[in-house]
Design an enzyme around this catalytic site. Sequence first.
Site, PDB file in Angstrom:
ATOM      1  N   HIS A 302      -4.444   4.754  -0.380  1.00 35.98           N
ATOM      2  CA  HIS A 302      -3.812   4.081  -1.508  1.00 35.98           C
ATOM      3  C   HIS A 302      -4.769   3.993  -2.686  1.00 35.98           C
ATOM      4  CE1 HIS A 302      -2.386   0.106  -3.382  1.00 35.98           C
ATOM      5  NE2 HIS A 302      -1.446   0.993  -3.660  1.00 35.98           N
ATOM      6  N   GLU A 329      -2.334   8.453  -2.600  1.00 38.66           N
ATOM      7  CA  GLU A 329      -1.419   7.855  -3.577  1.00 38.66           C
ATOM      8  C   GLU A 329      -2.167   7.532  -4.855  1.00 38.66           C
ATOM      9  OE1 GLU A 329       0.618   4.278  -5.523  1.00 38.66           O
ATOM     10  OE2 GLU A 329      -1.430   4.564  -4.797  1.00 38.66           O
ATOM     11  N   ASP A 331      -1.261   6.352  -9.348  1.00 40.71           N
ATOM     12  CA  ASP A 331      -0.263   5.839 -10.291  1.00 40.71           C
ATOM     13  C   ASP A 331      -0.401   6.533 -11.644  1.00 40.71           C
ATOM     14  OD1 ASP A 331       0.559   3.237  -8.654  1.00 40.71           O
ATOM     15  OD2 ASP A 331      -1.624   3.386  -8.628  1.00 40.71           O
ATOM     16  N   HIS A 344      -3.123   1.927 -12.269  1.00 46.83           N
ATOM     17  CA  HIS A 344      -2.086   1.132 -11.620  1.00 46.83           C
ATOM     18  C   HIS A 344      -1.555   0.044 -12.532  1.00 46.83           C
ATOM     19  CE1 HIS A 344      -0.564  -2.344  -9.354  1.00 46.83           C
ATOM     20  NE2 HIS A 344       0.064  -1.404  -8.659  1.00 46.83           N
TER      21      HIS A 344
END
Length: 552
Positions: A302, A329, A331, A344
């Site tokens: 993440h 992952e 953003d 993020h």
Amino acid sequence: MVKSSFYRLTFILVFGLVVVGTFLKQTRGDAPQMPERGLCAHRGDQGIAPENTVPAFVAAARAGAQQIELDVQRTKDGKLVVMHDKTIDRTTTGKGAVKDLTLDELKSFNVKLQTAIFEDVKIPTFEEALDCLPQNVWINVHVKPGEGIGAEACRVVMEKNRLHQAFFAVGKKEMEGIRAVCPEAKICCMERNPNPQQYIKNAIDWKCDFIQITHNYTAEEIKKLKETGIKINFFGTDDPDKIRKLLNDGVDFPLVNYFTKDWPVVETLGGYALNDVTPQYLATSENLQIAPKLAENGLCAHRGDQGLAPENTIPSFVAAAKAGAQQVEFDVQLTKDGKLVIMHDLTVDRTTNGKGAVKDLTFEEIRKLDAGAKKDPKFAGTKVPTLEETLDCLPANIILNIHIKPGEGIAAAATRVVVAKNRTRQSLISCEIDKDVEEARAVCPGIAINYLTGARGEALKKVIQHTIDLKCQFIQFQSYDADDIAKLKAAGIKINYFGTDDPDKLRTLMKDGVDFPLADRFTDDWPVFEQMGGYKLNELPKDYVKSVENLK
């Protein structure tokens, strides 16, 4: 009788005009605009797929290559195939000379790259190579030795309506055979001659369209070729400094093995543009690429491996990949001036030394910020990465979980970058709303969608059904029951869970059927999976570690 003869004559005249019109259309004014200069993807993009294969040609075309080179030979039973070496030993699982093997025999072997065998990737026929390429890229057809191969290849090019873009790299004898078939055919002078001056004179005297040089040319030679309108190819290099020099000197198309890797060098020079790639071509060529072998389950890092480096930075992504993460992952947001960056929070306040909303800051302003020092002084100077940089730093066999943050057009813009970087087969466009799903699919209908939800209970069950109805490939949620898991498994939808680093929770999630829990500290958490058994770390491509050793 007179009336019948009149109709026959009329038919012949009309048919003749149609044929002539078609020929003129493919050879003259109605042909697509062809690139003036750029890079030639030598045997396709060899950094993405094995040389002289359909996936290599498609990768180069989808990446925007201006010219693609391929080699043509004839089989024992008279078929034209694409292969550089005289034998198939180096590049396939078979052995023997091309001329001594039938097409069926050649098609029985798989293509290989060093020790890696690519199942279901075969030696392509010349027709298959032409069919996989768009109409607006130069096709550099290197005719290998063999009586009449050039003339035969020219007939195929005519049948495929590719005269406007294909040219034949040949010596004098093959050139004459080709021009006997079609005087309009484009020729690249490749008559082997140790005397550069005579070589260039031949190209001019023979009225060639292209020349391919390998020698240390002079400025005068370049000037002479330019004055006669002959396009200049140079074989070949992947050295950045050499590429810059060639283009600055006036070479039109240096041949390179690794188009996608080399193109940023050309961009820095300015004045060059990638070849236009249409949505139609992207859609039709989607399934012609090599699908990377992705993990069926494992752990999603993440925002990268936050236990080792600052979140959502190149060091954290590289750390996760090197540690063997199966999924990463990150953003994506748009800056004030429309650049896709990785962040993020909606503001830069928490993770950098700056302040303000990402959407209110220009890329230059964000690029000046330090995204590492707050984590640890040793990461001082770490920058907020772009989406392009993030894709470039990760291997081709890791699942990319691209979280689309709120904002108009972000999903479409991110998907365009994924397509341009040839990362569609490993990427998930992770969307919180249907509009983002629609945006992504409008750019690339086949792109995988990960539907994000924080819903629980009955609300979650409605979202799960909606995810199935949307034909998404993944779902990412924060709660579930056994019926939810069963329904998703039956629909073939992979399950991400956000998120935990708790060992007991991770064990429960995997036993319940979750495919990829999201965890902040991949390296710290992986021993839990090793203890459970049945899970394996992602295998890194052979040269990945070396390729990222200088990234920050």
